[in-house]
Design an enzyme around this catalytic site. Structure first.
Site, PDB file in Angstrom:
ATOM      1  N   ASN A   9      11.628   3.789   5.645  1.00 40.37           N
ATOM      2  CA  ASN A   9      11.053   5.098   5.967  1.00 40.37           C
ATOM      3  C   ASN A   9      11.178   5.274   7.475  1.00 40.37           C
ATOM      4  O   ASN A   9      10.431   4.664   8.228  1.00 40.37           O
ATOM      5  CB  ASN A   9       9.585   5.137   5.522  1.00 40.37           C
ATOM      6  CG  ASN A   9       8.877   6.395   5.998  1.00 40.37           C
ATOM      7  OD1 ASN A   9       9.526   7.376   6.366  1.00 40.37           O
ATOM      8  ND2 ASN A   9       7.546   6.371   5.985  1.00 40.37           N
ATOM      9  N   LYS A  11      10.442   7.754   9.188  1.00 40.29           N
ATOM     10  CA  LYS A  11       9.417   8.661   9.748  1.00 40.29           C
ATOM     11  C   LYS A  11      10.088   9.681  10.678  1.00 40.29           C
ATOM     12  O   LYS A  11      11.214  10.077  10.406  1.00 40.29           O
ATOM     13  CB  LYS A  11       8.313   7.871  10.470  1.00 40.29           C
ATOM     14  CG  LYS A  11       7.764   6.741   9.631  1.00 40.29           C
ATOM     15  CD  LYS A  11       6.466   6.216  10.158  1.00 40.29           C
ATOM     16  CE  LYS A  11       6.093   4.965   9.400  1.00 40.29           C
ATOM     17  NZ  LYS A  11       4.685   4.611   9.542  1.00 40.29           N
ATOM     18  N   HIS A  94       2.723  10.171   1.363  1.00 41.44           N
ATOM     19  CA  HIS A  94       2.555   9.103   2.363  1.00 41.44           C
ATOM     20  C   HIS A  94       1.207   9.302   3.066  1.00 41.44           C
ATOM     21  O   HIS A  94       0.768  10.436   3.277  1.00 41.44           O
ATOM     22  CB  HIS A  94       3.711   9.159   3.373  1.00 41.44           C
ATOM     23  CG  HIS A  94       3.767   7.967   4.269  1.00 41.44           C
ATOM     24  ND1 HIS A  94       2.917   7.819   5.344  1.00 41.44           N
ATOM     25  CD2 HIS A  94       4.547   6.858   4.236  1.00 41.44           C
ATOM     26  CE1 HIS A  94       3.184   6.669   5.941  1.00 41.44           C
ATOM     27  NE2 HIS A  94       4.164   6.055   5.287  1.00 41.44           N
ATOM     28  N   GLU A  96       0.361   9.211   6.023  1.00 37.71           N
ATOM     29  CA  GLU A  96       0.426  10.060   7.221  1.00 37.71           C
ATOM     30  C   GLU A  96       0.415  11.537   6.831  1.00 37.71           C
ATOM     31  O   GLU A  96      -0.118  12.376   7.558  1.00 37.71           O
ATOM     32  CB  GLU A  96       1.660   9.684   8.059  1.00 37.71           C
ATOM     33  CG  GLU A  96       1.458   8.336   8.732  1.00 37.71           C
ATOM     34  CD  GLU A  96       2.733   7.569   9.030  1.00 37.71           C
ATOM     35  OE1 GLU A  96       3.835   8.142   8.945  1.00 37.71           O
ATOM     36  OE2 GLU A  96       2.620   6.364   9.341  1.00 37.71           O
ATOM     37  N   GLU A 166       0.342   1.124  -0.100  1.00 34.07           N
ATOM     38  CA  GLU A 166       0.361   0.977   1.358  1.00 34.07           C
ATOM     39  C   GLU A 166      -1.056   1.065   1.907  1.00 34.07           C
ATOM     40  O   GLU A 166      -1.571   2.174   2.137  1.00 34.07           O
ATOM     41  CB  GLU A 166       1.202   2.094   1.981  1.00 34.07           C
ATOM     42  CG  GLU A 166       2.639   2.131   1.496  1.00 34.07           C
ATOM     43  CD  GLU A 166       3.538   2.772   2.534  1.00 34.07           C
ATOM     44  OE1 GLU A 166       4.434   2.084   3.006  1.00 34.07           O
ATOM     45  OE2 GLU A 166       3.311   3.933   2.900  1.00 34.07           O
ATOM     46  N   GLY A 172       1.923   0.431  10.429  1.00 38.71           N
ATOM     47  CA  GLY A 172       2.222   0.586  11.847  1.00 38.71           C
ATOM     48  C   GLY A 172       1.288  -0.173  12.764  1.00 38.71           C
ATOM     49  O   GLY A 172       1.279   0.037  13.968  1.00 38.71           O
ATOM     50  N   SER A 209       3.471  -2.819   7.698  1.00 40.55           N
ATOM     51  CA  SER A 209       3.905  -3.854   8.639  1.00 40.55           C
ATOM     52  C   SER A 209       4.743  -4.946   7.985  1.00 40.55           C
ATOM     53  O   SER A 209       4.651  -6.123   8.339  1.00 40.55           O
ATOM     54  CB  SER A 209       2.704  -4.439   9.382  1.00 40.55           C
ATOM     55  OG  SER A 209       2.062  -3.430  10.140  1.00 40.55           O
TER      56      SER A 209
HETATM   57  C1  PEP Z   1       5.494   3.228   6.176  1.00 38.86           C
HETATM   58  O1  PEP Z   1       5.760   4.088   6.971  1.00 38.86           O
HETATM   59  O2  PEP Z   1       5.518   3.509   4.968  1.00 38.86           O
HETATM   60  C2  PEP Z   1       5.152   1.874   6.654  1.00 38.86           C
HETATM   61  C3  PEP Z   1       4.819   0.968   5.796  1.00 38.86           C
HETATM   62  O3  PEP Z   1       5.204   1.676   8.015  1.00 38.86           O
HETATM   63  P1  PEP Z   1       5.216   0.242   8.786  1.00 38.86           P
HETATM   64  O4  PEP Z   1       6.170  -0.643   8.039  1.00 38.86           O
HETATM   65  O5  PEP Z   1       5.684   0.586  10.159  1.00 38.86           O
HETATM   66  O6  PEP Z   1       3.825  -0.282   8.730  1.00 38.86           O
END
Ligand code: PEP
Length: 246
Positions: A9, A11, A94, A96, A166, A172, A209
């Site tokens: 992803n 983003k 997501h 976000e 998630e 992040g 992460s």
């Molecule tokens: C994501 O954006 O779905 C995600 C898991 O981000 P990160 O791996 O940076 O934590």
């Protein structure tokens, strides 16, 4: 046989020239993997990313869409717009988007149904905040998100759906859920899917992460079918190691 899916992803990162360069670097590195590789690109990169993915084993997805086919929705992109440029996947709900753009389980459900109707495969995200985890609400919250987000679907629809667990506190932040925490939560989601749809046939990813150091251990857990990867999907050399974990 178990299918592993590794989805990147990006983003709100990557200009079209960077996207093309990434794809050209990644493609030869992952050409022999049995895992499904997906890159979810920003709208302005999608067309270039899809063209770069031709003749490769890399699949391409968007990161969001509206549920309507057309209309007065300034700034939005419709499922048929995505489909007509050969987008295959789309991330829906997501954290976000839920946090900054007021997405709810109801809008997630509308988007999931619209994606399937247009032949797009939704990657549906669920996950709890740190406060919710500490209050012991994780299981109720994520199974509720699954129930509401997938309401009205059939077991056959689930062939084209991926769920991504998630935990918001791990996205992040560099703070990964332990292998056991991630596996337990995903097991609960699997139970919920079984209860609602009477099937075990569902791909469930971990996200938060995830990187080239922790991917192998996470993906070796009994219920984790791969990862949704944010930050570590921005460099082909790092993402390749996650894809090639096995
Ligand atoms: C994501 O954006 O779905 C995600 C898991 O981000 P990160 O791996 O940076 O934590």
């Amino acid at each position: 046989m178990r299918r592993y899916v590794i989805a990147g992803n990006w983003k709100m990162n990557m200009l079209p020239n960077e996207a093309i360069e990434f794809m050209n670097t990644l493609a030869p590195m992952v050409k022999d993997t049995k895992n499904e590789v997906i890159i979810c690109a920003p709208f302005t990169d999608l067309f270039y990313t899809i063209l770069s993915a031709q003749q490769t084993n890399i699949h391409v997805g968007a990161q969001n869409m509206h549920w309507e086919e057309s209309g007065a929705y300034t700034g939005e992109v419709s499922p048929n717009m995505l489909k007509c440029i050969n987008t295959e996947y789309v991330i829906i709900g997501h954290s976000e988007r839920r946090q900054y753009f007021n997405e709810t389980d109801e809008t997630v459900n509308k988007k999931v149904k619209a994606a399937l109707k247009h032949g797009l495969k939704p990657i549906v995200c669920v996950g709890e905040t740190l406060e919710q985890r500490e209050a012991g609400q994780t299981v109720d919250l994520i199974t509720g998100q699954v129930e509401k987000g997938l309401a009205g679907l059939t077991a056959e629809d689930l062939d084209n759906v991926i769920i991504a667990y998630e935990p918001i506190w791990a996205i992040g932040t560099g703070k990964t859920a332990t292998n056991e925490e991630a596996n337990e939560a995903i097991k609960e989601i699997r139970n919920k899917v079984r209860e609602e749809f009477n099937t075990d046939d569902i791909t469930i990813l971990y996200g938060g992460s995830c990187n080239d150091k922790n991917a192998k251990e996470l993906f070796s857990m009994s219920d984790i079918d791969g990862g949704l990867v944010g930050g570590a999907s921005l460099k082909a050399e790092q993402f390749e190691k996650i894809v090639n974990f096995n």
